[in-house]
Write a protein that holds these residues in place. Structure first.
Motif, short mmCIF file in Angstrom:
data_model
loop_
_atom_site.label_atom_id
_atom_site.label_comp_id
_atom_site.label_asym_id
_atom_site.label_seq_id
_atom_site.Cartn_x
_atom_site.Cartn_y
_atom_site.Cartn_z
N ARG A 53 0.87 -1.17 0.00
CA ARG A 53 0.00 0.00 0.00
C ARG A 53 0.91 1.22 0.00
O ARG A 53 2.11 1.12 0.27
N SER A 54 0.32 2.35 -0.29
CA SER A 54 1.09 3.59 -0.32
C SER A 54 1.64 3.87 1.08
O SER A 54 0.91 3.78 2.06
N SER A 55 2.93 4.17 1.17
CA SER A 55 3.52 4.46 2.48
C SER A 55 4.83 5.21 2.27
O SER A 55 5.34 5.27 1.16
N PRO A 56 5.38 5.80 3.34
CA PRO A 56 6.72 6.36 3.22
C PRO A 56 7.70 5.22 2.93
O PRO A 56 7.44 4.08 3.31
N GLY A 57 8.82 5.51 2.27
CA GLY A 57 9.75 4.43 1.98
C GLY A 57 11.08 4.93 1.48
O GLY A 57 11.15 5.95 0.80
N GLY A 58 12.15 4.17 1.82
CA GLY A 58 13.50 4.59 1.44
C GLY A 58 14.14 3.67 0.42
O GLY A 58 15.32 3.80 0.15
N TRP A 59 13.37 2.73 -0.15
CA TRP A 59 13.96 1.80 -1.11
C TRP A 59 14.03 2.46 -2.49
O TRP A 59 13.30 3.41 -2.80
N GLN A 60 14.93 1.94 -3.34
CA GLN A 60 15.12 2.47 -4.69
C GLN A 60 14.05 1.87 -5.61
O GLN A 60 13.98 0.65 -5.76
N LEU A 61 13.27 2.73 -6.24
CA LEU A 61 12.13 2.25 -7.05
C LEU A 61 12.61 1.90 -8.45
O LEU A 61 13.19 2.73 -9.15
N ILE A 62 12.35 0.64 -8.85
CA ILE A 62 12.75 0.24 -10.21
C ILE A 62 11.56 -0.02 -11.12
O ILE A 62 11.72 -0.11 -12.33
N GLY A 63 10.37 -0.17 -10.56
CA GLY A 63 9.22 -0.45 -11.42
C GLY A 63 7.93 -0.46 -10.64
O GLY A 63 7.87 -0.02 -9.49
N SER A 64 6.87 -0.95 -11.31
CA SER A 64 5.57 -1.00 -10.65
C SER A 64 4.77 -2.18 -11.18
O SER A 64 5.00 -2.66 -12.30
N THR A 65 3.85 -2.66 -10.35
CA THR A 65 2.98 -3.76 -10.74
C THR A 65 1.56 -3.45 -10.30
O THR A 65 1.36 -2.72 -9.32
N SER A 66 0.58 -4.02 -11.02
CA SER A 66 -0.81 -3.82 -10.63
C SER A 66 -1.33 -4.99 -9.81
O SER A 66 -2.48 -5.02 -9.39
N VAL A 67 -0.47 -5.97 -9.55
CA VAL A 67 -0.88 -7.13 -8.75
C VAL A 67 -1.21 -6.68 -7.32
O VAL A 67 -0.52 -5.84 -6.76
#
Lengths: 296, 209
Positions: free
Chosen positions: B165-179
């Motif tokens: 779910r949407s939240s604060p985060g410090g990870w490096q974003l590489i992509g997205s999924t609709s699952v």
């Protein structure tokens, strides 16, 4: 089906629905949650004739005010506070009849932090993963109450209040004394750190919440540098983040963590921690586990 | 294998490396399903540990575990889940630079590996997945984002994670999924439970649509 409702007249600083907690889903990252002061929560339920698994309202410092649409028995336990029904003083720690339409007002705690308001029938919000508790870490369960919220009431169990009822409170503690069973990662700390834990003057930080009791005081020195691979955490874990200041895990704490746990406070002492106000002095008494009997 | 006590009713099985922890976890679940394990309320895997939380008979369980022979790795083969990913994360370029390769090669490395859910945490249904191997390590962002959208596929350390779910985060974003990672109407609510094998399938046709 009972169609009784509770209307929130004044939500207070932080009032949440709580029960015994959410068990069996820790491996999926679901915290235990549940009432922080379980004995006070259980007593409130008992005083109104509810089963142990009924949900109560957990208040924080400033109490709560509610109105009901059908007559109920209520009881307020936990942190002592003035109780009023339509402006008239009523008993704390004892069953009180609340007529339909009357306003029950639980005032600010005179000492301690968290109060429990039980209503006969319990707060009947739908359970999520087996519990009605609000989990502030992960957002499971109902949101914290707001003024004007309407909550469903359950069907009273029919037993009624017990014949004898008396809530006891030891009086405000001058300090919080917490036994700590050392481990699982006490070997990540220097011998001096264990002495500091035993002798240090700590106090409850104002940044404490349902997730953790944070402590101000001396830093605990690590013997092992580097990161601990994330591992399962238990309630009562005393985790030590990089700043060295211990953090005591309470009901809404995460199920895994990457900082070493120097020791674990027994669950029976966590209700006292839940009632500790910011600034209260804290002393730890570290204890070693008895060696398990040698294998046959 | 070391047995460390965590409080009055819990035991941490401490192992040397992740593969062993996975094998012990799988064996504990198997014995619990069989009904031959001393009752335990929660079995919580970590990266190199398994926590047995809420143990009825701690000394009894300790004695029992000391008599086990190390569970075999072969016993461990979880269900395979394929996750379509649109590799369009805001930090894909950062990761490519860290790994000294092009963004396309990052996608090939990430989608070419078989990942495995080592453990959960951070949020319900948030799975820490391993599988990238030694050289592909990524630091957390120095400044965590205040809001990361649900379905973001992200890297930190040697883990892949997907924000349920949407939240604060410090990870490096590489992509997205609709699952949907977390669904309370599903049993279990988490799509990715510890032990699940995961493949990321590049999906340029709007995985996040």
């Amino acid at each position: 089906m009972s169609d009784g409702k509770v209307e929130v007249v004044r939500a207070g600083a932080l009032t949440t629905v709580q029960d015994q907690g959410r068990f069996g889903h820790a491996a999926l990252g679901v915290p235990r949650s549940g009432a922080l002061d379980q004995p006070a929560h259980r007593l409130a339920n008992r005083l109104v004739g509810n089963p142990a698994d009924a949900a109560t309202l957990e208040t924080t410092l400033t109490g709560v005010a509610i109105r009901v649409t059908r007559p109920v028995t209520v009881a307020v336990t936990g942190a002592p506070a003035p109780v009023y029904v339509d402006g008239r003083p009523a008993a704390w720690g004892s069953p009180v009849r609340l007529p339909a339409g009357a306003v029950l007002d639980v005032g600010a705690a005179t000492f301690g932090l968290r109060g429990y308001l039980a209503l006969s029938g319990g707060i009947a919000v739908p359970p999520v993963l087996g519990s009605r508790s609000t989990d502030l870490l992960s957002g499971l369960g109902p949101a914290p109450l707001k003024d004007g919220d309407i909550l469903p009431l359950g069907e009273p169990a029919g037993a009624g209040p017990p014949p004898h009822h008396l809530a006891l409170w030891d009086g405000p503690p001058r300090e919080l004394v917490l036994p700590v069973l050392l481990g699982p990662r006490d070997d990540w700390f220097t011998a001096a750190a264990v002495r500091t834990l035993a002798a240090g003057r700590f106090s409850v930080s104002p940044h404490s919440n349902r997730i953790a009791l944070r402590l101000d005081g001396p830093a605990l020195e690590r013997a092992v540098d580097g990161e601990l691979p994330s591992e399962g955490m238990v309630l009562g874990a005393v985790q030590v983040p990089p700043d060295g200041r211990p953090v005591l895990f309470l009901a809404d704490s995460p199920t895994t963590g990457g900082y070493p746990v120097i020791g674990v406070v027994p669950e029976a002492r966590l209700p006292a921690a839940a009632q500790a106000r910011p600034g209260l002095p804290v002393r730890f008494t570290p204890l070693r586990h008895r060696r398990p009997a040698a294998a046959a | 294998m070391r047995l460390l006590r965590a409080g009055q009713d819990s035991l941490l099985i401490d192992l040397d490396e992740p593969g062993e922890a996975q094998a012990w976890h799988a064996e504990l679940l198997r014995r619990r399903a069989e009904g031959t394990l001393t009752p335990v309320r929660e079995i919580v895997p970590g990266e190199r540990t398994v926590l047995l939380y809420g143990v009825h008979d701690l000394p009894g369980l300790e004695a029992e575990l000391r008599h086990w022979s190390a569970p075999s790795r072969a016993a461990d083969s979880g269900e395979l889940v394929e996750i379509p990913v649109r590799y369009d994360g805001a930090d894909l370029g950062v990761v490519a630079e860290l790994w000294g390769m092009s963004e396309d090669e990052v996608v090939r490395v990430h989608s070419g590996a078989e990942h495995r859910v080592a453990f959960s945490g951070f949020a319900p249904g948030f799975a820490y997945m391993t599988g990238l191997g030694e050289p592909y390590v990524v630091p957390r962002r120095a400044e965590p984002r205040t809001s990361v959208p649900a379905g973001s596929v992200a890297l930190a350390g040697h883990y892949t994670g997907i924000y349920p779910r949407s939240s604060p985060g410090g990870w490096q974003l590489i992509g997205s999924t609709s699952v949907t990672l977390w669904d309370l109407d599903r049993q279990p609510a988490a799509l990715l439970v510890p032990g699940t094998r995961v493949r990321f399938v590049p999906d340029s046709e709007g995985a996040a649509a």
